[in-house]
Design a protein around this motif. Structure first.
Motif, PDB file in Angstrom:
ATOM      1  N   SER A  65      46.903  38.206  42.624  1.00 10.83           N
ATOM      2  CA  SER A  65      46.291  39.543  42.514  1.00 10.83           C
ATOM      3  C   SER A  65      46.744  40.409  43.679  1.00 10.83           C
TER       4      SER A  65
ATOM      5  N   VAL B 131      38.235  46.872  41.734  1.00  9.94           N
ATOM      6  CA  VAL B 131      38.711  46.263  42.974  1.00  9.94           C
ATOM      7  C   VAL B 131      39.203  47.336  43.940  1.00  9.94           C
TER       8      VAL B 131
ATOM      9  N   GLU C 159      36.461  39.734  41.221  1.00  7.81           N
ATOM     10  CA  GLU C 159      37.617  38.883  41.521  1.00  7.81           C
ATOM     11  C   GLU C 159      37.539  37.554  40.772  1.00  7.81           C
TER      12      GLU C 159
END
Length: 478
Positions: free
Chosen positions: A364, A287, A306
């Motif tokens: 997140s 990410v 994700e």
């Protein structure tokens, strides 16, 4: 070429022999011309090749890093498009000879000099001391194949240089006299940014090795931790003068490496892991690499990551995490404070109306990632401001220099006219005097104009609209 066996009884180091003649051992990084370590009079009389050695010494006592350089006549003949006229491997020399001189006898070429270069006794002793943890097979008189076992300068027993080489060895790495000369730095296993060893576990997900071609047979070969590169703004998506888009910027050779394929590989690596913590750690790194990218391929991989992270946090079975056909209705999009989306798990085992602390913690959000994004945004704004100011600066620079040059010409003309007036070279002195006075008046007017123009030193916004319109052709709307 006959290589003598080491006599370990007295610690002496016999010199290798070629055609009954001893070869002179050389010191690390030494270089020279001609025999016995480089060809002479090839392909034409007077053509002398150059040679050089590195620092690595094999268990057999010869240098593993040796280089051969073209003579001047071949450099100027246009027979090669190489930027550097050196060869880092025997195979590279063979390819060049076959291409530039198709009819040449390769065996005779290499028989005219010694490719193996013996190391001095002191260098060999140091190398042998460092190789205690590596088994060393002594060379044989009947065979010319010698042990190429080497040591790792960083003391890493899992260094790539100590592993068994494949049948198709990789391309040679470029000669480096900067970081690779450090006593504890090993290019094969050390990060160029932090100098700590890299870890090849899980397919080497946390480091990237620069494989940019330096020439036809040589790559950069330097490696760096992804995390170190992200911290130094040399990886991921970075604005400013570097301008990276999910790429890695090598500090050693300035080459760029696309990281989308790297993240794709580590995503496949995660599919074979059974540790949820390890999977989450690796996915979070992916990410950090891809977030903010403008590439379509990067965004597609980022979405997959994700979704996988969301499933992982929701307790989905590991086998089902990688099923792309599943519809993840339990994932809702939450917009962070500066407009970037983050994944939040809203449905697990508890009822929808119940909010627990675990749900809040499942968001997140990563401090380092968000800090980097903010840094990039600010940098982009400052770059845009600089560009807008640069256009105004160039406009002021051109106008002021033009006015200065014009004034200099007027001063030069005034000096000439005053000189003519003093010498009375003109038949009409009164007319000449009038011209001089008129020139002085003109100069005073242009000097005042220059003073008005110099008000832009305070900025175009603080300069009167009349001056901007008259002297810089800028019309500011009310």
């Amino acid at each position: 070429m006959k290589i003598d066996i080491y006599d370990e009884s007295d610690g002496s180091t016999p010199r290798p022999k070629e055609n009954g003649c001893s070869l002179k051992p050389v010191s690390p990084d030494e270089s020279g011309e001609g025999l016995p370590y480089a060809p002479v009079n090839w392909p034409n009389p007077g053509d002398t090749w150059r040679w050089k050695v590195g620092k690595r010494v094999s268990g057999a006592g010869h240098y593993l890093d040796r280089y051969l350089y073209l003579p001047k006549s071949l450099r100027n003949a246009g027979l090669t498009t190489r930027k550097k006229y050196g060869f880092a491997s025997k195979l590279a020399v063979e390819r060049y000879i076959q291409t530039a001189f198709p009819g040449a006898n390769i065996n005779e070429f290499f028989a005219s000099f010694s490719w193996r270069i013996p190391a001095q006794k002191s260098s060999l002793a140091n190398g042998t001391a460092r190789l205690k943890h590596v088994p060393c097979i002594p060379p044989s008189e009947e065979s010319d194949s010698q042990s190429d076992t080497v040591c790792c300068k960083a003391g890493n027993k899992m260094c790539n240089s100590l592993l068994e080489q494949s049948e198709n060895p990789p391309l040679a790495v470029m000669e480096c006299d900067i970081c690779c000369t450090e006593p504890k730095f090993c290019r094969d296993c050390c990060c160029i940014l932090c100098c700590k060893t890299i870890n090849s576990s899980y397919g080497g997900y946390d480091y990237i090795r620069c494989e940019a071609m330096m020439d036809e047979s040589c790559i950069c070969g330097h490696a760096a931790h992804i995390d170190c590169a992200l911290r130094c703004y040399m990886a991921g998506t970075v604005g400013g003068s570097i301008g990276l888009d999910s790429e890695y910027y090598c500090r050693r050779c300035d080459a760029r490496t696309d990281l989308v394929s790297h993240v794709t590989r580590i995503l496949h690596t995660c599919e074979s892991l059974d540790s949820r913590d390890d999977i989450e750690k690796i996915l979070n790194l992916g990410v950090c690499i891809l977030r903010g990218s403008q590439k379509t391929s990067a965004n597609e991989v980022l979405k997959r990551i994700e979704v996988a992270i969301a499933k992982l946090k929701c307790g989905t079975c590991l086998e089902d995490i990688w099923k792309e056909e599943d519809n993840i209705s339990a994932i809702s999009m939450d917009v962070s404070h500066h407009g970037n989306t983050a994944l939040e798990v809203t449905t697990c085992q508890e009822p929808i109306g119940v909010r627990t602390s675990s749900e809040v913690m499942s968001t997140s959000f990563h401090y380092r990632t968000e800090s980097q994004k903010l840094e990039v945004e600010i940098d982009q704004v400052l770059q845009a401001l600089r560009k807008s100011q640069e256009s105004e600066f160039r406009m002021a620079e051109d106008s002021l220099h033009a006015q200065k040059n014009y004034l200099c010409n007027l001063y030069q003309q005034l000096e000439k006219e005053k000189s003519d007036l003093v010498r009375c070279t003109s038949p009409d002195p009164d007319a000449l005097l009038s011209t001089v006075l008129s020139r002085v008046k003109q100069i005073k007017g242009e000097v005042k104009k220059l003073k008005d123009m110099e008000e832009v030193a305070n900025g175009f916004g603080k300069t009167s609209r009349a001056i901007l319109k008259e002297h810089f052709s800028l019309e500011i709307e009310e």
